[in-house]
Scaffold this motif. Structure first.
Motif, PDB file in Angstrom:
ATOM      1  N   GLN A 105      -0.848  12.893   3.326  1.00  0.00           N
ATOM      2  CA  GLN A 105      -2.261  12.783   3.153  1.00  0.00           C
ATOM      3  C   GLN A 105      -3.214  11.477   3.704  1.00  0.00           C
ATOM      4  N   LYS A 106      -2.322  10.605   3.597  1.00  0.00           N
ATOM      5  CA  LYS A 106      -3.131   9.228   3.833  1.00  0.00           C
ATOM      6  C   LYS A 106      -2.802   8.962   5.477  1.00  0.00           C
ATOM      7  N   ALA A 107      -1.674   9.584   6.056  1.00  0.00           N
ATOM      8  CA  ALA A 107      -1.602   9.501   7.386  1.00  0.00           C
ATOM      9  C   ALA A 107      -1.396   8.151   8.114  1.00  0.00           C
ATOM     10  N   GLN A 108      -0.897   6.921   7.186  1.00  0.00           N
ATOM     11  CA  GLN A 108      -0.636   5.784   8.086  1.00  0.00           C
ATOM     12  C   GLN A 108       0.142   5.833   9.019  1.00  0.00           C
ATOM     13  N   ILE A 109       0.930   6.649   9.288  1.00  0.00           N
ATOM     14  CA  ILE A 109       1.638   6.699  10.490  1.00  0.00           C
ATOM     15  C   ILE A 109       1.096   6.541  11.729  1.00  0.00           C
ATOM     16  N   LEU A 110      -0.067   7.128  11.585  1.00  0.00           N
ATOM     17  CA  LEU A 110      -1.023   7.175  12.946  1.00  0.00           C
ATOM     18  C   LEU A 110      -1.427   5.797  13.237  1.00  0.00           C
ATOM     19  N   LEU A 111      -1.738   5.242  12.254  1.00  0.00           N
ATOM     20  CA  LEU A 111      -2.356   3.620  12.406  1.00  0.00           C
ATOM     21  C   LEU A 111      -1.063   2.779  12.723  1.00  0.00           C
ATOM     22  N   LYS A 147       1.948   2.218  -2.020  1.00  0.00           N
ATOM     23  CA  LYS A 147       3.131   2.701  -2.290  1.00  0.00           C
ATOM     24  C   LYS A 147       3.498   4.195  -2.380  1.00  0.00           C
ATOM     25  N   GLY A 148       4.517   4.839  -2.068  1.00  0.00           N
ATOM     26  CA  GLY A 148       4.576   6.181  -2.163  1.00  0.00           C
ATOM     27  C   GLY A 148       5.748   6.698  -1.393  1.00  0.00           C
ATOM     28  N   PRO A 149       5.976   8.094  -1.311  1.00  0.00           N
ATOM     29  CA  PRO A 149       7.189   8.641  -0.895  1.00  0.00           C
ATOM     30  C   PRO A 149       7.449   8.188   0.620  1.00  0.00           C
ATOM     31  N   LYS A 150       6.231   7.743   1.449  1.00  0.00           N
ATOM     32  CA  LYS A 150       6.676   7.562   2.829  1.00  0.00           C
ATOM     33  C   LYS A 150       7.339   6.141   3.050  1.00  0.00           C
ATOM     34  N   GLN A 151       7.486   5.389   2.099  1.00  0.00           N
ATOM     35  CA  GLN A 151       7.470   3.964   2.277  1.00  0.00           C
ATOM     36  C   GLN A 151       8.549   3.712   3.022  1.00  0.00           C
ATOM     37  N   LYS A 152      10.148   4.103   2.955  1.00  0.00           N
ATOM     38  CA  LYS A 152      11.098   3.868   3.631  1.00  0.00           C
ATOM     39  C   LYS A 152      10.803   4.550   5.113  1.00  0.00           C
ATOM     40  N   GLU A 153      10.360   5.541   5.197  1.00  0.00           N
ATOM     41  CA  GLU A 153      10.107   6.063   6.577  1.00  0.00           C
ATOM     42  C   GLU A 153       9.225   5.078   7.497  1.00  0.00           C
ATOM     43  N   TYR A 154       8.119   4.521   6.710  1.00  0.00           N
ATOM     44  CA  TYR A 154       7.348   3.542   7.534  1.00  0.00           C
ATOM     45  C   TYR A 154       8.054   2.376   7.712  1.00  0.00           C
ATOM     46  N   GLU A 155       8.647   1.785   6.843  1.00  0.00           N
ATOM     47  CA  GLU A 155       9.537   0.630   7.002  1.00  0.00           C
ATOM     48  C   GLU A 155      10.458   0.787   8.310  1.00  0.00           C
ATOM     49  N   ASN A 156      11.257   1.901   8.422  1.00  0.00           N
ATOM     50  CA  ASN A 156      12.198   2.225   9.533  1.00  0.00           C
ATOM     51  C   ASN A 156      11.446   2.388  10.654  1.00  0.00           C
ATOM     52  N   ILE A 157      10.331   2.992  10.848  1.00  0.00           N
ATOM     53  CA  ILE A 157       9.626   3.165  12.173  1.00  0.00           C
ATOM     54  C   ILE A 157       8.962   1.594  12.660  1.00  0.00           C
ATOM     55  N   ILE A 158       8.538   1.064  11.448  1.00  0.00           N
ATOM     56  CA  ILE A 158       7.965  -0.432  11.801  1.00  0.00           C
ATOM     57  C   ILE A 158       9.009  -1.299  12.594  1.00  0.00           C
ATOM     58  N   ARG A 159      10.426  -1.127  12.019  1.00  0.00           N
ATOM     59  CA  ARG A 159      11.597  -1.792  12.498  1.00  0.00           C
ATOM     60  C   ARG A 159      11.932  -1.304  13.799  1.00  0.00           C
ATOM     61  N   LYS A 205       2.570  -5.251   8.049  1.00  0.00           N
ATOM     62  CA  LYS A 205       3.269  -5.634   6.684  1.00  0.00           C
ATOM     63  C   LYS A 205       2.843  -4.328   5.679  1.00  0.00           C
ATOM     64  N   LEU A 206       3.652  -3.989   5.122  1.00  0.00           N
ATOM     65  CA  LEU A 206       3.525  -2.875   3.932  1.00  0.00           C
ATOM     66  C   LEU A 206       3.395  -3.829   2.733  1.00  0.00           C
ATOM     67  N   LEU A 207       2.441  -3.767   1.979  1.00  0.00           N
ATOM     68  CA  LEU A 207       2.211  -4.476   0.624  1.00  0.00           C
ATOM     69  C   LEU A 207       2.233  -3.679  -0.289  1.00  0.00           C
ATOM     70  N   SER A 208       2.431  -4.032  -1.426  1.00  0.00           N
ATOM     71  CA  SER A 208       2.549  -3.677  -2.919  1.00  0.00           C
ATOM     72  C   SER A 208       1.038  -3.352  -3.466  1.00  0.00           C
ATOM     73  N   PRO A 209       0.476  -2.441  -4.205  1.00  0.00           N
ATOM     74  CA  PRO A 209      -0.603  -2.480  -5.072  1.00  0.00           C
ATOM     75  C   PRO A 209      -0.802  -3.700  -5.653  1.00  0.00           C
ATOM     76  N   THR A 210      -2.016  -4.391  -5.609  1.00  0.00           N
ATOM     77  CA  THR A 210      -2.299  -5.769  -6.237  1.00  0.00           C
ATOM     78  C   THR A 210      -3.634  -5.672  -6.947  1.00  0.00           C
ATOM     79  N   LYS A 211      -3.658  -6.354  -7.958  1.00  0.00           N
ATOM     80  CA  LYS A 211      -5.049  -6.476  -8.895  1.00  0.00           C
ATOM     81  C   LYS A 211      -5.952  -7.277  -8.011  1.00  0.00           C
TER      82      LYS A 211
END
Length: 364
Positions: free
Chosen positions: A201-207, A226-238, A247-253
């Motif tokens: 839904q959030k389609a960050q792959i486009l970005l 965070k979410g189910p696409k994280q590994k996929e995004y990490e691989n593509i960035i690599r 940088k993929l960063l974890s949710p933060t307060k």
């Protein structure tokens, strides 16, 4: 005068958008009401909650259901526990957020003959609930005293089976905590920011692909979530060789730190209810690029005036608009001022007042 007792029902108080809205409303309404939050699972709130707000839960943890029968059994138990909490706390009005919570909350409230307000947070045209939940939705939603939606398009969907007089359009409130954390003294860095779950839904792959194609030497991209696409995004960035720039960063307060220090916000969703992250970014004066997805962005951004709207999944347009903002500090400044002005109406105090009018109308 004794405060009326109201309860919010939501699955958890994790780091999502609906959870942010519930936390914000609870904090605003606690001055006038005795507020309880009932969650399905026992998780510490991600967002700050006023200590006067009572927190109750149904289970310590919930294991994924393996069969349809397990699903039915679990939800029946949740309904029973919610009903018990409402009875024990002598709740006088229930407010539910998200579809499953809405359905169970309606059933519990009607069992106890107390009024119930429900709130749909996503775009029903895009979400596939499956036969069981969709049947339950069609059966229960008309029984709610009020259904709160976020846009006219979403309202239109529910008009076919919910009385129009029971429908209400309300936007998401901006957290007071976020408003107080704005700081114009913090130096802006050349960072493009995106905030959202790593999902289709959030389609960050486009970005990721657009930013990589531009290969701007001075700029970085930070995606928080965070979410189910994280590994996929990490691989593509690599694969793109962009580990130092993206940088993929974890949710933060401390999300305000990122809003304060970033220079551009890019939003790539293919559908939304009413996007919290986009409203928050505009509230912080970030010049924004957003896909013109259903629903929300086009109600916040006037293309070329207070930000840019682009077609969904259009990488070329995203590259073009990023490139414009990278190279035009004056336009970034103009968008910043206008974006901030255009979302001031969503500050928590204003939206909480609108919610209170609905609460007062439905309280016995």
């Amino acid at each position: 005068m004794k405060k009326k007792s109201i309860a919010f029902i939501i699955g958890s108080l994790s780091s999502g958008g609906a959870e942010r809205v519930v936390s914000t409303l609870c904090n605003e309404l606690i001055e006038k009401y005795k507020v309880t939050v009932i969650t399905f699972v026992n998780l510490s709130p991600f967002y700050k909650l006023d200590p006067r707000i009572k927190q109750l839960y149904c289970y310590d943890k919930i294991k994924p259901s393996k069969t349809a029968f397990d699903t039915i059994k679990l939800n029946y138990k949740l309904y029973k526990r919610i009903t018990k909490h409402l009875r024990n706390e002598k709740i006088e009005l229930v407010i539910c957020f998200l579809t499953r919570e809405n359905i169970l909350g309606i059933l519990a409230a009607k069992t106890l003959k107390i009024p119930v307000i429900i709130s749909e947070r996503n775009n029903p045209y895009e979400v596939n609930l499956g036969f069981l939940w969709n049947t339950l939705l069609k059966f229960t939603y008309p029984k709610a005293n009020c259904l709160v939606v976020q846009t006219k398009i979403i309202e239109q969907y529910f008009k076919s089976f919910v009385e129009e007089e029971n429908l209400q359009i309300l936007a998401n409130p901006i957290s007071t905590e976020l408003t107080l954390s704005r700081n114009k003294e913090i130096e802006k860095k050349k960072i493009v920011l995106n905030v959202g779950r790593f999902t289709e839904q959030k389609a960050q792959i486009l970005l990721i692909r657009a930013f990589s194609a531009l290969n701007e030497e001075d700029w970085c991209l930070h995606i928080i979530g965070k979410g189910p696409k994280q590994k996929e995004y990490e691989n593509i960035i690599r694969e793109l060789g962009m580990q130092e720039k993206i940088k993929l960063l974890s949710p933060t307060k401390s999300i305000s730190d990122h809003y304060n220090s970033s220079s551009i916000f890019a939003f790539t969703s293919i559908y939304e209810g009413f996007p919290n992250a986009l409203i928050e970014a505009m509230h912080y004066g970030l010049p924004c690029i957003a896909t013109d997805c259903p629903t929300g962005p086009s109600e916040l951004i006037e293309n070329g005036e207070n930000g840019f709207l682009i077609e969904m999944n259009n990488q070329i347009q995203l590259e073009e608009k990023l490139n414009v903002l990278f190279n035009d500090a004056t336009l970034r400044s103009n968008f910043s001022i206008k974006a901030q002005m255009s979302v001031e109406k969503f500050q928590a105090v204003h939206i909480a007042n609108d919610w209170e009018q609905i609460i007062l109308k439905n309280l016995k």
